[in-house]
Write a protein that holds these residues in place. Structure first.
Motif, short mmCIF file in Angstrom:
data_model
loop_
_atom_site.label_atom_id
_atom_site.label_comp_id
_atom_site.label_asym_id
_atom_site.label_seq_id
_atom_site.Cartn_x
_atom_site.Cartn_y
_atom_site.Cartn_z
N VAL A 79 11.01 6.86 -0.50
CA VAL A 79 12.35 6.27 -0.48
C VAL A 79 12.60 5.45 -1.74
CG1 VAL A 79 13.77 4.52 0.68
CG2 VAL A 79 12.64 6.31 2.01
N ARG A 80 11.55 4.83 -2.25
CA ARG A 80 11.68 4.00 -3.46
C ARG A 80 11.59 4.83 -4.74
NH1 ARG A 80 11.62 -1.47 -3.00
NH2 ARG A 80 11.10 -2.39 -0.98
N GLY A 81 11.60 6.15 -4.62
CA GLY A 81 11.69 6.99 -5.81
C GLY A 81 10.40 7.60 -6.28
N ARG A 82 9.29 7.40 -5.53
CA ARG A 82 8.02 8.04 -5.86
C ARG A 82 7.69 9.04 -4.77
NH1 ARG A 82 9.59 3.69 -8.89
NH2 ARG A 82 8.31 3.55 -10.77
N PRO A 83 8.06 10.30 -4.92
CA PRO A 83 7.97 11.28 -3.83
C PRO A 83 6.54 11.72 -3.52
CG PRO A 83 8.73 12.35 -5.83
CD PRO A 83 8.65 10.88 -6.14
N LEU A 84 5.80 10.85 -2.86
CA LEU A 84 4.43 11.18 -2.48
C LEU A 84 4.38 12.04 -1.21
CD1 LEU A 84 2.47 7.84 -3.06
CD2 LEU A 84 2.61 9.83 -4.56
N ALA A 85 5.37 11.90 -0.36
CA ALA A 85 5.36 12.60 0.92
C ALA A 85 6.23 13.84 0.87
CB ALA A 85 5.83 11.67 2.02
N ALA A 86 5.76 14.90 1.52
CA ALA A 86 6.52 16.15 1.61
C ALA A 86 7.31 16.17 2.91
CB ALA A 86 5.56 17.33 1.55
N ALA A 87 8.19 17.16 3.04
CA ALA A 87 9.04 17.24 4.23
C ALA A 87 8.22 17.36 5.51
CB ALA A 87 10.00 18.42 4.10
N GLY A 88 7.08 18.02 5.43
CA GLY A 88 6.27 18.20 6.64
C GLY A 88 5.38 17.03 6.99
N ASP A 89 5.35 16.00 6.16
CA ASP A 89 4.50 14.84 6.43
C ASP A 89 5.18 13.90 7.43
OD1 ASP A 89 2.63 15.76 4.64
OD2 ASP A 89 3.45 14.63 2.95
N PRO A 90 4.39 13.22 8.27
CA PRO A 90 5.01 12.29 9.23
C PRO A 90 5.63 11.09 8.53
CG PRO A 90 2.62 12.07 9.25
CD PRO A 90 2.93 13.27 8.39
N VAL A 91 6.69 10.58 9.13
CA VAL A 91 7.33 9.36 8.63
C VAL A 91 6.49 8.17 9.11
CG1 VAL A 91 9.40 7.93 8.68
CG2 VAL A 91 9.59 10.43 8.63
N GLU A 92 6.13 7.30 8.17
CA GLU A 92 5.19 6.22 8.47
C GLU A 92 5.92 4.90 8.75
OE1 GLU A 92 1.75 5.98 5.79
OE2 GLU A 92 2.47 7.84 4.89
N PHE A 93 5.55 4.28 9.89
CA PHE A 93 6.09 2.98 10.26
C PHE A 93 4.94 2.03 10.59
CE2 PHE A 93 9.85 5.53 11.57
CZ PHE A 93 10.83 4.83 10.88
N VAL A 94 5.19 0.75 10.41
CA VAL A 94 4.33 -0.28 10.98
C VAL A 94 5.23 -1.15 11.85
CG1 VAL A 94 4.58 -1.79 8.93
CG2 VAL A 94 2.68 -2.13 10.52
N VAL A 95 4.78 -1.46 13.06
CA VAL A 95 5.56 -2.26 14.00
C VAL A 95 4.68 -3.37 14.56
CG1 VAL A 95 7.03 -0.30 14.65
CG2 VAL A 95 4.97 -0.79 15.98
#
Length: 297
Positions: A79-95
């Protein structure tokens, strides 16, 4: 989409909640199930004409995440402009540990006993700071089991200016988060002078096997990637020039020039490094043994 006067979802580009589109009269259930829309998470849709990128998935996931959630790791970097994740990768959260937001298809959720993670407001949730995102990239062994790949990503983040080395070292100091031992091990191996993720990986695989190459020395006017100067051995990754014969000829000419001055070159295929890094390391080790024997003779 906040009212019935909002644009119809099919006219826009943003993710939307299917239940809300129906309740506001913007779509019928039948329209929502049509090929005009793609369901990316439970109750979350995007217009069918949109390419589903990881950044789009992050925006979609923000619609179902609680306000206490922080987008982090490779997702935050993307999201910050460094595309490390691909479309098939899970979206990462910390809660926070107390939050009931649980595991869902397409999401990777880690919990923190320290409350909301370091971040800033973003789309109704929080976006991890570069330091926090880097911490989670380095420590998550489940998503990134290979330490060399993890270090390679850290190299890239430093090289691109995503995170500052001094700022991250200060951020890391005194922390006792789960997985922080792995983070410190990876951080001790970073070197942003590596010019690509595969080169970083090869460097770290060699280091973990007890071989310590020099990085980016200049020899005969050539800027080498990895090499062992005492053995006059250059180590490089096979480059695919997609039919560019001129670039391939330049590589061959450079290796002949090096050989004329007593240097040998080991060319490691990308596929071999990806599929069997141990055999790639053994290629280099064998070449080093050969050069040692030549020197002794």
């Amino acid at each position: 989409m906040t009212s019935k006067s909002a644009s119809r979802p099919s006219e826009g580009t943003e993710p939307f909640l299917g239940s809300r589109a129906i309740s506001e009269g913007l779509l019928s259930p039948r329209e929502l199930r049509s090929s005009r829309f793609i369901q990316v998470f439970h109750n979350v849709y995007v217009p069918g004409h949109r390419p589903v990128t990881h950044e789009l998935l992050c925006r979609a996931a923000a619609l179902i995440a609680p306000g206490t959630a922080t987008l982090t790791g490779a997702s935050a970097a993307t999201v910050r402009g460094r595309p490390l994740a691909a479309a098939g990768d899970p979206v990462e959260f910390v809660v926070p540990e107390s939050d009931r937001f649980g595991a869902k298809r397409g999401l990777h959720i880690r919990r923190s006993v320290r409350g909301p993670a370091e971040g800033e407001p973003w789309r109704g949730i929080r976006l991890a700071t570069p330091e926090r995102a880097t911490l989670d990239i380095l420590r998550d062994k489940r998503l990134r089991p290979s330490l060399p790949r993890t270090v390679a990503w850290a190299d890239a983040l430093l090289r691109d200016g995503f995170v500052d080395a001094t700022a991250f070292s200060v951020f890391l100091s005194g922390r006792h988060d789960h997985g922080v031992v792995r983070v410190r091990k990876a951080w001790a191996l970073v070197d942003p002078r590596s010019t690509s993720v595969p080169e970083s990986e090869l460097r770290v695989w060699l280091r973990l096997s007890g071989l310590v190459p020099r990085l980016l020395p200049e020899v005969l006017g050539f800027r080498l990637g990895l090499c062992f100067p005492d053995n006059k051995l250059s180590v490089e990754l096979e480059r695919e020039w997609d039919g560019n014969l001129e670039r391939a000829r330049q590589d061959a000419w450079r290796r002949r020039r090096l050989r004329a001055h007593g240097w040998e070159s080991v060319v490691v295929p990308h596929r071999q490094l990806e599929a069997d890094p141990t055999s790639a390391v053994e290629m280099v080790r064998s070449a080093l043994h050969g050069s040692n024997a030549a020197v002794a003779a």
